[in-house]
Design a protein around this motif. Structure first.
Motif, PDB file in Angstrom:
ATOM      1  N   ASP A  93     -51.567  -2.664  18.350  1.00 15.53           N
ATOM      2  CA  ASP A  93     -52.511  -3.194  19.335  1.00 15.53           C
ATOM      3  C   ASP A  93     -51.923  -4.416  20.042  1.00 15.53           C
ATOM      4  O   ASP A  93     -52.075  -4.569  21.263  1.00 15.53           O
ATOM      5  CB  ASP A  93     -53.826  -3.574  18.663  1.00 15.53           C
ATOM      6  CG  ASP A  93     -54.613  -2.367  18.191  1.00 15.53           C
ATOM      7  OD1 ASP A  93     -54.373  -1.258  18.717  1.00 15.53           O
ATOM      8  OD2 ASP A  93     -55.462  -2.523  17.296  1.00 15.53           O
ATOM      9  N   VAL A  94     -51.265  -5.294  19.289  1.00 12.79           N
ATOM     10  CA  VAL A  94     -50.659  -6.487  19.878  1.00 12.79           C
ATOM     11  C   VAL A  94     -49.574  -6.086  20.871  1.00 12.79           C
ATOM     12  O   VAL A  94     -49.513  -6.606  21.991  1.00 12.79           O
ATOM     13  CB  VAL A  94     -50.089  -7.415  18.785  1.00 12.79           C
ATOM     14  CG1 VAL A  94     -49.265  -8.535  19.398  1.00 12.79           C
ATOM     15  CG2 VAL A  94     -51.209  -7.989  17.925  1.00 12.79           C
ATOM     16  N   ARG A  99     -47.556  -5.291  26.506  1.00 12.12           N
ATOM     17  CA  ARG A  99     -47.067  -4.455  27.597  1.00 12.12           C
ATOM     18  C   ARG A  99     -48.030  -4.469  28.783  1.00 12.12           C
ATOM     19  O   ARG A  99     -47.606  -4.442  29.944  1.00 12.12           O
ATOM     20  CB  ARG A  99     -46.882  -3.003  27.120  1.00 12.12           C
ATOM     21  CG  ARG A  99     -45.827  -2.781  26.042  1.00 12.12           C
ATOM     22  CD  ARG A  99     -44.401  -3.066  26.539  1.00 12.12           C
ATOM     23  NE  ARG A  99     -44.110  -4.481  26.564  1.00 12.12           N
ATOM     24  CZ  ARG A  99     -43.512  -5.136  27.563  1.00 12.12           C
ATOM     25  NH1 ARG A  99     -43.159  -4.523  28.645  1.00 12.12           N
ATOM     26  NH2 ARG A  99     -43.295  -6.418  27.491  1.00 12.12           N
ATOM     27  N   ILE A 100     -49.325  -4.494  28.503  1.00 11.24           N
ATOM     28  CA  ILE A 100     -50.305  -4.521  29.590  1.00 11.24           C
ATOM     29  C   ILE A 100     -50.145  -5.788  30.420  1.00 11.24           C
ATOM     30  O   ILE A 100     -50.121  -5.744  31.656  1.00 11.24           O
ATOM     31  CB  ILE A 100     -51.733  -4.382  29.025  1.00 11.24           C
ATOM     32  CG1 ILE A 100     -51.964  -2.933  28.563  1.00 11.24           C
ATOM     33  CG2 ILE A 100     -52.779  -4.801  30.066  1.00 11.24           C
ATOM     34  CD1 ILE A 100     -53.228  -2.722  27.782  1.00 11.24           C
ATOM     35  N   PHE A 101     -50.009  -6.938  29.763  1.00 13.51           N
ATOM     36  CA  PHE A 101     -49.869  -8.188  30.512  1.00 13.51           C
ATOM     37  C   PHE A 101     -48.560  -8.234  31.290  1.00 13.51           C
ATOM     38  O   PHE A 101     -48.525  -8.715  32.427  1.00 13.51           O
ATOM     39  CB  PHE A 101     -49.993  -9.393  29.576  1.00 13.51           C
ATOM     40  CG  PHE A 101     -51.399  -9.639  29.126  1.00 13.51           C
ATOM     41  CD1 PHE A 101     -52.369 -10.027  30.032  1.00 13.51           C
ATOM     42  CD2 PHE A 101     -51.766  -9.466  27.793  1.00 13.51           C
ATOM     43  CE1 PHE A 101     -53.687 -10.243  29.626  1.00 13.51           C
ATOM     44  CE2 PHE A 101     -53.064  -9.683  27.379  1.00 13.51           C
ATOM     45  CZ  PHE A 101     -54.033 -10.070  28.297  1.00 13.51           C
ATOM     46  N   ASP A 102     -47.488  -7.728  30.704  1.00 12.50           N
ATOM     47  CA  ASP A 102     -46.210  -7.737  31.417  1.00 12.50           C
ATOM     48  C   ASP A 102     -46.198  -6.738  32.579  1.00 12.50           C
ATOM     49  O   ASP A 102     -45.758  -7.064  33.690  1.00 12.50           O
ATOM     50  CB  ASP A 102     -45.061  -7.393  30.458  1.00 12.50           C
ATOM     51  CG  ASP A 102     -44.589  -8.590  29.651  1.00 12.50           C
ATOM     52  OD1 ASP A 102     -45.205  -9.668  29.739  1.00 12.50           O
ATOM     53  OD2 ASP A 102     -43.588  -8.440  28.917  1.00 12.50           O
ATOM     54  N   MET A 146     -62.057  -8.306  26.833  1.00 16.79           N
ATOM     55  CA  MET A 146     -62.187  -9.634  26.232  1.00 16.79           C
ATOM     56  C   MET A 146     -63.616  -9.980  25.837  1.00 16.79           C
ATOM     57  O   MET A 146     -63.848 -11.043  25.252  1.00 16.79           O
ATOM     58  CB  MET A 146     -61.654 -10.699  27.193  1.00 16.79           C
ATOM     59  CG  MET A 146     -60.145 -10.687  27.392  1.00 16.79           C
ATOM     60  SD  MET A 146     -59.179 -10.759  25.846  1.00 16.79           S
ATOM     61  CE  MET A 146     -59.779 -12.275  25.103  1.00 16.79           C
ATOM     62  N   ALA A 147     -64.558  -9.115  26.106  1.00 15.81           N
ATOM     63  CA  ALA A 147     -65.947  -9.383  25.713  1.00 15.81           C
ATOM     64  C   ALA A 147     -66.040  -9.571  24.197  1.00 15.81           C
ATOM     65  O   ALA A 147     -65.648  -8.691  23.432  1.00 15.81           O
ATOM     66  CB  ALA A 147     -66.846  -8.242  26.169  1.00 15.81           C
ATOM     67  N   GLY A 148     -66.511 -10.706  23.771  1.00 17.72           N
ATOM     68  CA  GLY A 148     -66.668 -10.991  22.351  1.00 17.72           C
ATOM     69  C   GLY A 148     -65.385 -11.341  21.626  1.00 17.72           C
ATOM     70  O   GLY A 148     -65.393 -11.473  20.392  1.00 17.72           O
ATOM     71  N   ARG A 149     -64.285 -11.502  22.348  1.00 16.71           N
ATOM     72  CA  ARG A 149     -62.997 -11.819  21.731  1.00 16.71           C
ATOM     73  C   ARG A 149     -62.575 -13.242  22.074  1.00 16.71           C
ATOM     74  O   ARG A 149     -62.854 -13.729  23.167  1.00 16.71           O
ATOM     75  CB  ARG A 149     -61.892 -10.879  22.225  1.00 16.71           C
ATOM     76  CG  ARG A 149     -62.053  -9.426  21.845  1.00 16.71           C
ATOM     77  CD  ARG A 149     -61.007  -8.577  22.554  1.00 16.71           C
ATOM     78  NE  ARG A 149     -61.095  -7.173  22.206  1.00 16.71           N
ATOM     79  CZ  ARG A 149     -60.371  -6.590  21.246  1.00 16.71           C
ATOM     80  NH1 ARG A 149     -59.494  -7.303  20.561  1.00 16.71           N
ATOM     81  NH2 ARG A 149     -60.511  -5.305  20.985  1.00 16.71           N
ATOM     82  N   GLU A 150     -61.844 -13.859  21.158  1.00 16.16           N
ATOM     83  CA  GLU A 150     -61.219 -15.148  21.459  1.00 16.16           C
ATOM     84  C   GLU A 150     -59.801 -14.936  21.983  1.00 16.16           C
ATOM     85  O   GLU A 150     -59.394 -15.553  22.966  1.00 16.16           O
ATOM     86  CB  GLU A 150     -61.178 -16.037  20.221  1.00 16.16           C
ATOM     87  CG  GLU A 150     -60.565 -17.409  20.503  1.00 16.16           C
ATOM     88  CD  GLU A 150     -60.604 -18.336  19.301  1.00 16.16           C
ATOM     89  OE1 GLU A 150     -60.323 -19.538  19.491  1.00 16.16           O
ATOM     90  OE2 GLU A 150     -60.902 -17.857  18.177  1.00 16.16           O
ATOM     91  N   TRP A 151     -59.058 -14.057  21.302  1.00 20.42           N
ATOM     92  CA  TRP A 151     -57.671 -13.777  21.686  1.00 20.42           C
ATOM     93  C   TRP A 151     -57.533 -12.297  22.023  1.00 20.42           C
ATOM     94  O   TRP A 151     -58.425 -11.490  21.721  1.00 20.42           O
ATOM     95  CB  TRP A 151     -56.705 -14.207  20.585  1.00 20.42           C
ATOM     96  CG  TRP A 151     -56.856 -15.653  20.222  1.00 20.42           C
ATOM     97  CD1 TRP A 151     -57.253 -16.174  19.027  1.00 20.42           C
ATOM     98  CD2 TRP A 151     -56.649 -16.782  21.092  1.00 20.42           C
ATOM     99  NE1 TRP A 151     -57.294 -17.539  19.083  1.00 20.42           N
ATOM    100  CE2 TRP A 151     -56.934 -17.949  20.331  1.00 20.42           C
ATOM    101  CE3 TRP A 151     -56.245 -16.929  22.427  1.00 20.42           C
ATOM    102  CZ2 TRP A 151     -56.823 -19.235  20.881  1.00 20.42           C
ATOM    103  CZ3 TRP A 151     -56.139 -18.199  22.968  1.00 20.42           C
ATOM    104  CH2 TRP A 151     -56.427 -19.333  22.203  1.00 20.42           C
ATOM    105  N   ALA A 152     -56.426 -11.946  22.609  1.00 21.95           N
ATOM    106  CA  ALA A 152     -56.287 -10.612  23.216  1.00 21.95           C
ATOM    107  C   ALA A 152     -56.328  -9.484  22.208  1.00 21.95           C
ATOM    108  O   ALA A 152     -56.871  -8.415  22.483  1.00 21.95           O
ATOM    109  CB  ALA A 152     -54.992 -10.543  24.023  1.00 21.95           C
ATOM    110  N   LEU A 159     -48.374 -12.465  19.898  1.00 19.27           N
ATOM    111  CA  LEU A 159     -47.449 -12.099  20.968  1.00 19.27           C
ATOM    112  C   LEU A 159     -48.193 -11.742  22.246  1.00 19.27           C
ATOM    113  O   LEU A 159     -47.766 -12.104  23.358  1.00 19.27           O
ATOM    114  CB  LEU A 159     -46.585 -10.914  20.506  1.00 19.27           C
ATOM    115  CG  LEU A 159     -45.772 -10.167  21.564  1.00 19.27           C
ATOM    116  CD1 LEU A 159     -44.681 -11.054  22.145  1.00 19.27           C
ATOM    117  CD2 LEU A 159     -45.165  -8.898  20.961  1.00 19.27           C
ATOM    118  N   ALA A 160     -49.301 -11.033  22.110  1.00 20.63           N
ATOM    119  CA  ALA A 160     -50.066 -10.627  23.292  1.00 20.63           C
ATOM    120  C   ALA A 160     -50.538 -11.834  24.082  1.00 20.63           C
ATOM    121  O   ALA A 160     -50.531 -11.824  25.325  1.00 20.63           O
ATOM    122  CB  ALA A 160     -51.250  -9.767  22.873  1.00 20.63           C
ATOM    123  N   ASP A 161     -50.929 -12.895  23.397  1.00 16.21           N
ATOM    124  CA  ASP A 161     -51.402 -14.097  24.078  1.00 16.21           C
ATOM    125  C   ASP A 161     -50.245 -14.885  24.684  1.00 16.21           C
ATOM    126  O   ASP A 161     -50.415 -15.528  25.727  1.00 16.21           O
ATOM    127  CB  ASP A 161     -52.200 -14.961  23.106  1.00 16.21           C
ATOM    128  CG  ASP A 161     -53.347 -14.199  22.481  1.00 16.21           C
ATOM    129  OD1 ASP A 161     -54.280 -13.833  23.213  1.00 16.21           O
ATOM    130  OD2 ASP A 161     -53.284 -13.930  21.263  1.00 16.21           O
TER     131      ASP A 161
END
Length: 219
Positions: A93-94, A99-102, A146-152, A159-161
């Motif tokens: 998942d991370v 990859r999504i952010f990049d 990101m609904a209900g999440r603090e980090w990605a 790494l995702a953050d």
């Protein structure tokens, strides 16, 4: 010997690697890539003729690409910050979010910026339109994610953050995030408040005048 990072502080992918180094307070040597340092530029090109940065040199190894550098640092210079969770399924998942952010935030954002650098006759308005559409669609998806999440990905900064922080930072300058996307806007604010990224942002402030679209008077 300390690892050596060839980088520029205003680069989003260099900031991505710097976040991981700062999270663990890893000692390293920063070699500034700029026209004022021609010898360093020659070293850098000899290491990686493609001339994309950052590049990390450590113990005779040359590591390319920010994601790989972050994963390598976790193995060679471990600390309290773990970019990937121990659970292999959670680690997938991370990596997916990285990859999504990049690919779907940084890549279209940079396409718009690079287009602005070109001579007027060489610009690509169709490609810029595609890039803006990609950003809009990804913003919408991320806001729901990101609904209900603090980090990605998961409960911990990962790494995702590291990928998300500079990606969303510059993307919002380039194609503003709709204020109605409150989950995504709040996440970007949390990333800016993270001490490791706040340090990277502060170190890059002297170079804001070089942002081709004009850096906004905020952040």
């Amino acid at each position: 010997m300390k690892p050596i990072l060839y980088a520029h502080p205003f680069s989003s992918y260099c900031q991505k690697a710097l976040i991981a180094l700062y999270e663990n307070e890893t000692p390293f040597e920063f070699r500034m890539l700029s026209p004022e340092n021609p010898e360093i530029l020659r070293e850098f090109e000899a290491l990686w003729p493609i001339k994309r940065f950052p590049v990390l040199v450590d113990g005779g190894r040359t590591l390319l690409e920010a994601t790989v550098i972050i994963e390598y640092l976790a193995l060679a210079h471990p600390g309290p910050f773990k970019p990937l969770p121990d659970d292999p399924q959670a680690a997938i998942d991370v990596r997916m979010l990285d990859r999504i952010f990049d690919n779907y935030i940084s890549t279209p954002q940079q396409k718009i910026v690079f287009n602005a650098i070109r001579a007027e006759a060489d610009r690509d308005p169709y490609g810029v339109g595609e890039a803006r559409t990609m950003l809009e669609r990804t913003y919408q998806w991320l806001d729901r994610h990101m609904a209900g999440r603090e980090w990605a990905a998961g409960d911990a900064f990962s790494l995702a953050d590291c990928a998300a922080a500079p990606a969303l930072f510059y993307a919002d300058w380039t194609h503003a995030i709709d204020p109605a996307l409150t989950n995504l806007k709040a996440y970007r604010d949390r990333l800016l408040a993270r001490p490791s990224f706040a340090r990277a942002v502060d170190e890059a402030r002297p170079y804001r005048k070089f942002f081709p679209l004009g850096a906004p008077d905020r952040d």
